[in-house]
Design a protein around this motif. Structure first.
Motif, PDB file in Angstrom:
ATOM      1  N   PRO A 163       0.563   9.177  -5.834  1.00 50.26           N
ATOM      2  CA  PRO A 163       0.047   9.953  -4.691  1.00 50.26           C
ATOM      3  C   PRO A 163      -1.299  10.624  -4.938  1.00 50.26           C
ATOM      4  O   PRO A 163      -2.148  10.653  -4.039  1.00 50.26           O
ATOM      5  CB  PRO A 163       1.140  10.981  -4.426  1.00 50.26           C
TER       6      PRO A 163
ATOM      7  N   PHE B  72      -4.086   7.537  -5.214  1.00 52.25           N
ATOM      8  CA  PHE B  72      -4.292   6.596  -4.111  1.00 52.25           C
ATOM      9  C   PHE B  72      -3.908   7.141  -2.738  1.00 52.25           C
ATOM     10  O   PHE B  72      -4.053   6.436  -1.742  1.00 52.25           O
ATOM     11  CB  PHE B  72      -3.493   5.307  -4.359  1.00 52.25           C
ATOM     12  N   GLY B  73      -3.446   8.372  -2.670  1.00 53.76           N
ATOM     13  CA  GLY B  73      -2.971   8.928  -1.404  1.00 53.76           C
ATOM     14  C   GLY B  73      -3.969   8.868  -0.269  1.00 53.76           C
ATOM     15  O   GLY B  73      -3.595   8.657   0.879  1.00 53.76           O
TER      16      GLY B  73
ATOM     17  N   GLU C  38       0.830  -1.195   0.000  1.00 56.80           N
ATOM     18  CA  GLU C  38       0.000   0.000   0.000  1.00 56.80           C
ATOM     19  C   GLU C  38       0.874   1.258   0.000  1.00 56.80           C
ATOM     20  O   GLU C  38       0.621   2.198  -0.758  1.00 56.80           O
ATOM     21  CB  GLU C  38      -0.929   0.013   1.215  1.00 56.80           C
ATOM     22  N   ASP C  39       1.913   1.260   0.821  1.00 58.28           N
ATOM     23  CA  ASP C  39       2.826   2.405   0.860  1.00 58.28           C
ATOM     24  C   ASP C  39       3.485   2.651  -0.494  1.00 58.28           C
ATOM     25  O   ASP C  39       3.611   3.794  -0.937  1.00 58.28           O
ATOM     26  CB  ASP C  39       3.904   2.202   1.933  1.00 58.28           C
TER      27      ASP C  39
ATOM     28  N   LYS D 183       0.950   4.199  -2.839  1.00 56.80           N
ATOM     29  CA  LYS D 183       0.642   5.579  -2.465  1.00 56.80           C
ATOM     30  C   LYS D 183       1.795   6.521  -2.802  1.00 56.80           C
ATOM     31  O   LYS D 183       1.567   7.675  -3.154  1.00 56.80           O
ATOM     32  CB  LYS D 183       0.290   5.660  -0.979  1.00 56.80           C
TER      33      LYS D 183
END
Length: 64
Positions: free
Chosen positions: A46, A49-50, A38-39, A42
């Motif tokens: 950004p 999906f941020g 997930e990180d 993101k």
């Protein structure tokens, strides 16, 4: 899921994602956690999906 796929198709950054996974996967077993994935998404996407919770999406593909 459809939004995720459409973003990925429009801006395919697979090379960047794979590079991040290789950097995280120090023991080269081919696995990263759902949180790490997930990180990565993101950081790579950004704007798209941020503010999204992607762990639910990834859980269906997870072995955990």
């Amino acid at each position: 899921m459809n939004y995720f796929i459409s973003v990925f198709k429009q801006e395919n950054k697979l090379a960047s994602i794979l590079k991040c996974i290789k950097e995280i996967d120090k023991d080269n077993n081919g696995y990263v956690t759902n949180q790490e994935l997930e990180d990565i998404f993101k950081l790579t996407y950004p704007k798209q999906f941020g503010d999204k919770d992607l762990k639910r999406l990834f859980r269906q593909f997870s072995s955990i």
